[in-house]
Design a protein around this motif. Structure first.
Motif, PDB file in Angstrom:
ATOM      1  N   PRO A  61       0.790  -1.228   0.000  1.00 12.68           N
ATOM      2  CA  PRO A  61       0.000   0.000   0.000  1.00 12.68           C
ATOM      3  C   PRO A  61       0.828   1.288   0.000  1.00 12.68           C
ATOM      4  N   TRP A 234      -8.721   6.695  16.017  1.00 12.33           N
ATOM      5  CA  TRP A 234      -7.510   5.961  15.612  1.00 12.33           C
ATOM      6  C   TRP A 234      -7.853   4.777  14.738  1.00 12.33           C
ATOM      7  N   GLN A 236      -7.355   1.769  12.293  1.00 12.23           N
ATOM      8  CA  GLN A 236      -6.222   0.900  11.976  1.00 12.23           C
ATOM      9  C   GLN A 236      -5.688   1.286  10.606  1.00 12.23           C
ATOM     10  N   THR A 239      -7.394   0.592   6.778  1.00 14.02           N
ATOM     11  CA  THR A 239      -8.821   0.368   6.982  1.00 14.02           C
ATOM     12  C   THR A 239      -9.547   0.606   5.669  1.00 14.02           C
ATOM     13  N   LYS A 240     -10.568  -0.221   5.412  1.00 16.89           N
ATOM     14  CA  LYS A 240     -11.307  -0.084   4.158  1.00 16.89           C
ATOM     15  C   LYS A 240     -12.640   0.598   4.373  1.00 16.89           C
ATOM     16  N   ASP A 241     -13.066   0.695   5.607  1.00 23.03           N
ATOM     17  CA  ASP A 241     -14.405   1.193   5.883  1.00 23.03           C
ATOM     18  C   ASP A 241     -14.329   2.234   6.990  1.00 23.03           C
ATOM     19  N   THR A 243     -16.914   4.351   7.691  1.00 21.35           N
ATOM     20  CA  THR A 243     -18.240   4.869   8.001  1.00 21.35           C
ATOM     21  C   THR A 243     -18.387   5.156   9.494  1.00 21.35           C
ATOM     22  N   ALA A 244     -17.899   4.233  10.308  1.00 22.25           N
ATOM     23  CA  ALA A 244     -18.036   4.421  11.753  1.00 22.25           C
ATOM     24  C   ALA A 244     -17.303   5.684  12.199  1.00 22.25           C
ATOM     25  N   HIS A 245     -16.120   5.903  11.620  1.00 25.85           N
ATOM     26  CA  HIS A 245     -15.336   7.069  12.021  1.00 25.85           C
ATOM     27  C   HIS A 245     -15.994   8.362  11.559  1.00 25.85           C
ATOM     28  N   GLY A 263      -1.765   7.890   1.601  1.00 27.28           N
ATOM     29  CA  GLY A 263      -1.960   6.820   0.630  1.00 27.28           C
ATOM     30  C   GLY A 263      -3.411   6.497   0.364  1.00 27.28           C
ATOM     31  N   GLY A 264      -3.659   5.221   0.044  1.00 30.60           N
ATOM     32  CA  GLY A 264      -5.006   4.767  -0.253  1.00 30.60           C
ATOM     33  C   GLY A 264      -5.963   5.071   0.887  1.00 30.60           C
ATOM     34  N   VAL A 267      -7.394   8.466   0.324  1.00 26.96           N
ATOM     35  CA  VAL A 267      -8.316   8.451  -0.809  1.00 26.96           C
ATOM     36  C   VAL A 267      -9.634   7.803  -0.391  1.00 26.96           C
ATOM     37  N   THR A 268      -9.522   6.638   0.264  1.00 29.47           N
ATOM     38  CA  THR A 268     -10.721   5.945   0.729  1.00 29.47           C
ATOM     39  C   THR A 268     -11.530   6.814   1.677  1.00 29.47           C
ATOM     40  N   LYS A 271     -13.242   9.830  -0.124  1.00 31.95           N
ATOM     41  CA  LYS A 271     -14.407   9.474  -0.937  1.00 31.95           C
ATOM     42  C   LYS A 271     -15.601   9.121  -0.053  1.00 31.95           C
ATOM     43  N   GLN A 272     -15.349   8.330   0.990  1.00 32.13           N
ATOM     44  CA  GLN A 272     -16.462   7.942   1.858  1.00 32.13           C
ATOM     45  C   GLN A 272     -16.994   9.159   2.610  1.00 32.13           C
TER      46      GLN A 272
END
Lengths: 448, 332, 292
Positions: A61, A234, A236, A239-241, A243-245, A263-264, A267-268, A271-272
């Motif tokens: 990554p 915080w 991890q 992380t890919k999701d 929403t909770a944060h 990094g990604g 971007v992730t 976008k979310q």
């Protein structure tokens, strides 16, 4: 001098361990090795090329945002240097290695490079964990190591300030550390949003994120004591999701959200966060946000506070006033179809720091310098880079100005940019820790 | 096997010969090669512990990386919090005690399961240790890990000495001696009544229970001993690497411990040691040879399982047996 | 308090991915008794295939069409990889001991990860067009992306479909018979060999679907399958090995623990999850729905 360490007392102790005859032969071997290492050097400039090892993430990554741009830039710079006759007449023979695979295997690789392959210098390392593990090897194994990108502020610091510098005789970091971005963000907020009441933080849960937030929080509390920290999250790393944060940030009512994500992940998250309407309620302050408007493209929201890890920006210093930046951006864009992100500038700094240090040392000693002499020449070195003038302090850590601005959509680019004329430049002495002080102590000593 | 016949056995001669050959090796190899060998030996000690569970108790642990990390972190923590006690004579017992405690809790949760359940549970528990090392940032140094200084040894301080000189000098002899002790102790354990009990549990759990063996209790003991060896290996390894990170506790590294054990051949007592040393060289030369080392490693592993299930040592033993057979056939 | 509903929704969204990933792992484990460590790598294959197709072929085509194409291709390619793996080197493992079974899937994981690196290089692939073009709607007082709802529906529908397959069709009944008693099923004339292959390909396809489904929200990077694999292990451990109901309940626990953990205990979100898992294990060692 080193031979004295293997004195009779330690000899006797070794005997107790392994038997007299065997140990005596071990001692003879050890002293022999030491003698070989301190044999007199030949001063004439060798005809052979310089072996330069470059270590950065080529997979995983961290490769897309840092490792590959850095490695690309190393290649462009090495080619340019070779075209102009090399370093003090010696061509560069560069080999790239992957930083992925964990700190453990990086330690093994660095050992191999220094002891087995006998490279002239290692330029590299993005991960702070790798830097922390590998810079001590410079003095332990007698190899020159220039860390080019890793950010941890404690790398060159000792336990208590004031401390004597440098920490590592042969180890350098040719870029400034993470504190400059976070202090600059705090100063920018103080300058432009002095009335802000609620701030929050979302940072990756490892040393980088923890340190970044710690510095920012300290600085903003010193500069704007009325500010309340309403949430610190915080996630991890990788992380890919989010929403909770994002929901949690929305519910906190924060006006400015600090983030050092990269990094990604950035971007992730961006976008979310667009999808969940975060940018309508809060403004992000990204300590290393510089590459992401280009990565995300036109969806990247406007009016977000972004920091450039120094003044590393393809539009600053303005290309018409600073030809070096014009040439670098043009070369990079021509080769890779993108504007160079800050790791590319960091790579430039590392390889040219070595070039300037060697040339300075050659002119001083009148022959090929030892690694120690190159290190002495590099300490306090100052030279021109595409981002302005870079100075390497006596603590072997570079110092840089910082550019902070807000994203804006313009016609000439298909992603939001920072307009240099509407951004703030914080000079090096306002954001860089002075030599011999710990960053936290320095911030604590500020007058409110 | 009593002590006298153990000493007289041909195996003892081989051990002695290997020991005598290993001792002066530090003078012939480059310091770099010595360090590699040492890393292999420490992993070998850990794999030996791992194999007590696999070969002699019939339990496959996929979480031994965490125990290795516990041993290594004990050294790091001792330097961080008790710098006055930072001598190798204290560090080694300390890491043994800490790994024993952690292995005790770890094992208590896990030994109620067997087969694949045991493998999954050990993996889950090792990930708990991994996240704890990662999360308790202020205490453990988080993802950056802890730098390991050179310890004092028998009252001699080695500050100012380059690590590779320490490693290819005094530490080498120390390590070889510890290694010898570990091999002898483990030999003793597997040949003791305790070791035989474990093997009887492995072979037939129900029968063992019938003759009055407290199966879970014995499994737990085996886990303890195994954890101690693995932790000790981790502690010894930390000085060589000079830096410990939570990655050691991640399940990937646990998988590598299984890999090296099977590479050497787990049915033979010395197999794991051979495997660990080979693995160290294999990994290093693959990573510096090709960018696609991961792929190469995976293919090697698959081929190993398919073609050489008994590992290197098992393969050699097989070959030897076959040669012998064909020879006897020629004579007859 | 007003945010509790959205926290639940976030938890469900996370649940849907964990659930989808653990389904495939659970089927392979249930039918064949093999713990597939390469499951995360198959997930990564799905992710890369989808990212590559959606990202590069998007120009000028309808979003839903290309999304559907990407998902189907991901299932197909990941399933085919599973098929190949099963035939070439998993099959000889059925009568070998556990350590070999685990180690060969460990090797497969390394090899597939390396293969992905060879094919797609080291860099990240972005393909967020479906996510962006679906936009957001107002739901329980918050803005919420439509794609998240789409992903949730699709993944729970897949779970339901699988349940139908396993409980209502002849094929499913045979699969369940195998997972209950291999020898007996064989004695009854079920051709175990082909069912193994089928189950493995099915599990692999599900992993590919999970990987592809997450792609519009995040780039495909090397090692993308590691974290889902670990979470799926936890689900399998707390839900019970080989149980579909257990997988659903385990995923719910994992998803909601995370969502509320982030909201109320952001410092200890991850250890909290492991803590829950360990407590369940100590209280009920075989998992919530497991049988020993």
């Amino acid at each position: 001098m080193d031979e004295k360490r293997f004195n009779r007392r330690s000899l006797l102790k070794q005997m107790g361990l392994a038997g007299a005859g065997l140990t005596a032969s071990g001692l003879a071997g050890a002293t022999y090795k030491v003698r070989k290492a301190t044999a007199a050097e030949n001063r004439s400039i060798p005809k052979t090329p310089l072996k330069v090892a470059v270590v950065s993430f080529l997979s995983g990554p961290a490769s897309g945002p840092f490792g590959i741009p850095g490695n690309n830039s190393f290649k462009i710079c090495a080619e340019e240097i070779n075209k102009q006759g090399g370093i003090a007449g010696r061509k560069i023979e560069m080999k790239s290695y992957d930083e992925a695979g964990g700190t453990d295997s990086q330690v093994k690789l660095a050992r191999k490079l220094i002891m087995d392959d006998k490279v002239d210098i290692i330029l590299g390392y993005i991960s702070s964990a790798d830097c922390k593990a590998i810079l001590p090897l410079s003095d332990e194994l007698g190899g020159l190591i220039f860390a080019y990108d890793c950010g941890t502020h404690v790398l060159m610091e000792k336990e208590k300030s004031p401390y004597d510098v440098p920490k590592y005789g042969l180890g350098f970091r040719t870029a400034a550390h993470l504190a400059i971005d976070n202090i600059a963000l705090a100063r920018y907020i103080q300058k432009h949003y002095p009335d802000v009441k609620k701030v929050a933080g979302i940072n990756q849960d490892y040393a980088w994120g923890r340190d970044s937030w710690m510095i920012f929080e300290r600085a903003i509390k010193k500069l704007l004591p009325h500010v309340e920290v309403v949430k610190t999250l915080w996630p991890q790393i990788y992380t890919k999701d989010y929403t909770a944060h994002i929901s949690s940030l929305l519910s906190s009512g924060a006006e400015i959200v600090h983030s050092s994500m990269w990094g990604g992940d950035t971007v992730t998250f961006t976008k979310q966060a667009i999808g969940m309407g975060l940018f309508k309620k809060a403004r992000m302050a990204m300590s290393r946000g510089e590459p992401y408007p280009q990565e995300v493209g036109e969806d990247f929201p406007e009016n977000q506070i972004i920091c450039c890890a120094g003044t590393h920006y393809f539009l600053y210093p303005p290309q018409d006033k600073w030809p070096l930046n014009k040439k670098f951006v043009a070369d990079y864009h021509k080769a890779y179809g993108k504007y160079p992100p800050y790791p590319a500038y960091h790579a430039y700094q590392a390889i040219y720091a070595y070039k300037h240090a060697v040339e300075k040392a050659v002119s001083l000693v009148g022959g090929w310098p030892t690694k120690k002499e190159i290190a002495m020449a590099a300490s306090g070195l100052s030279f021109e880079t595409p981002s302005g003038i870079l100075t390497i302090g006596k603590d072997h850590n570079a110092r840089e100005d910082v550019l902070v601005g807000e994203t804006k959509k313009v016609k000439s680019f298909d992603f939001p940019i920072l307009e240099p004329e509407n951004s703030s430049i914080f000079p090096a002495h306002e954001v860089n820790t002075p030599v011999g002080l710990r960053t936290v102590d320095w911030i604590d000593s500020w007058e409110a | 096997m009593d002590v006298k016949s153990a000493i007289r056995s041909p195996k003892a001669f081989v051990y002695l010969a290997v020991f005598v050959l290993l001792l002066p090796l530090a003078n012939f190899l480059s310091p770099y090669q010595v360090m590699l060998l040492e890393a292999g030996i420490t992993l070998g000690i850990s794999a030996l512990g791992f194999n007590l569970l696999l070969r002699y108790t019939g339990l496959l642990s996929f979480g031994h990386g965490a125990l290795f990390a516990v041993g290594a972190y004990t050294v790091g923590m001792m330097y961080k919090y008790f710098p006055a006690l930072y001598s190798i004579e204290i560090l080694i017992p300390a890491s043994i005690i800490v790994s024993m405690i952690v292995a005790g809790i770890f094992g208590y949760i896990c030994v109620r399961h067997t087969f694949i359940f045991f493998a999954i549970i050990t993996m889950a528990v090792s990930m708990v240790i991994f996240t704890l090392l990662l999360k308790f940032y202020h205490f453990t140094g988080g993802s950056d890990g802890i730098h390991i200084e050179l310890p004092t040894m028998l009252g001699t301080s080695y500050t100012g000495i380059k690590r590779f000189e320490f490693l290819s000098g005094p530490y080498y002899y120390f390590l070889i001696c510890i290694f010898a002790v570990c091999v002898i102790v483990m030999q003793g354990i597997v040949n003791s009544p305790f070791g035989k009990t474990l093997q009887s549990i492995r072979d037939n759990e129900v029968r063992a229970e019938m003759v009055g063996i407290r199966v879970k209790r014995y499994r737990w003991y085996a886990f303890l001993v195994s954890g101690i060896f693995t932790g000790l290996g981790g502690a010894l390894y930390s000085f060589i690497n000079g830096h410990v990170t939570p990655e050691l506790a991640e399940w990937i590294f646990s998988g590598e411990i299984v890999f090296m054990t099977l590479l050497g051949g787990f049915m033979i007592f010395e197999g794991p040691i051979i495997g660990a040393i080979l693995f160290t060289y294999l990994q290093l030369y693959l990573t510096s040879w090709t960018e696609y080392w991961q792929f190469a490693m995976g293919v090697i592993l698959i081929l190993l399982v398919l073609l050489l299930p008994q590992g290197i040592s098992g393969g050699v033993a097989d070959l030897y047996r076959k040669l012998k057979k064909s020879k006897t056939r020629e004579i007859s | 308090m007003e945010y509790v509903l959205i926290y639940i929704l976030n938890g469900l969204y996370f649940t849907s991915f964990v659930f989808l990933t653990s389904l495939g792992l659970n089927i392979i484990l249930g039918v064949m008794g093999i713990l597939n460590l390469a499951h995360g790598a198959l997930y990564a294959i799905g992710a890369f295939v989808a990212a590559w197709l959606i990202g590069s072929m998007f120009a000028g085509m309808s979003v839903l069409l290309i999304l559907a194409g990407g998902l189907v291709a991901a299932i197909g390619i990941a399933g085919a990889c599973g098929l190949l793996m099963e035939i070439s080197f998993i099959r000889p493992m059925y009568n070998r001991t556990l350590e070999y079974q685990l180690l060969i899937t460990f090797g497969a994981m390394l090899a597939v990860e390396g293969l992905i690196k060879m094919i797609w290089g080291g860099q990240s692939y972005y393909a967020s067009a479906p996510f962006v073009s679906m936009g957001s709607i107002e739901i329980v007082g918050s803005v919420y992306p439509v794609y998240f709802i789409f992903a949730m529906v699709l993944s729970f529908a897949t779970g339901f479909g699988l349940w139908l397959l396993l409980s209502k069709t002849r094929l499913g009944i045979m699969l369940r018979a195998i997972s209950m008693d291999r020898e007996m099923a064989q004695a009854m004339g079920i051709r175990i060999k082909w069912f193994n292959t089928l189950a493995f390909a099915l599990g692999a396809g599900l992993a590919g679907l999970a990987g592809a489904l997450i792609i519009p929200t995040t780039p495909a990077t090397l090692g993308i399958g590691m974290d889902p694999l670990i979470r799926a292990f936890i689900v399998v451990v707390i839900g019970g090995l080989g149980s579909l109901r257990g997988a659903l309940l385990g995923s719910l626990i994992v998803g909601e623990t995370r969502s509320f953990g982030v909201a109320y205990f952001p410092e200890i979100e991850l250890p909290l999850l492991f803590l829950v898992a360990v407590v369940i294990l100590v209280v009920k060692p075989e998992g919530l729905f497991g049988s020993k």
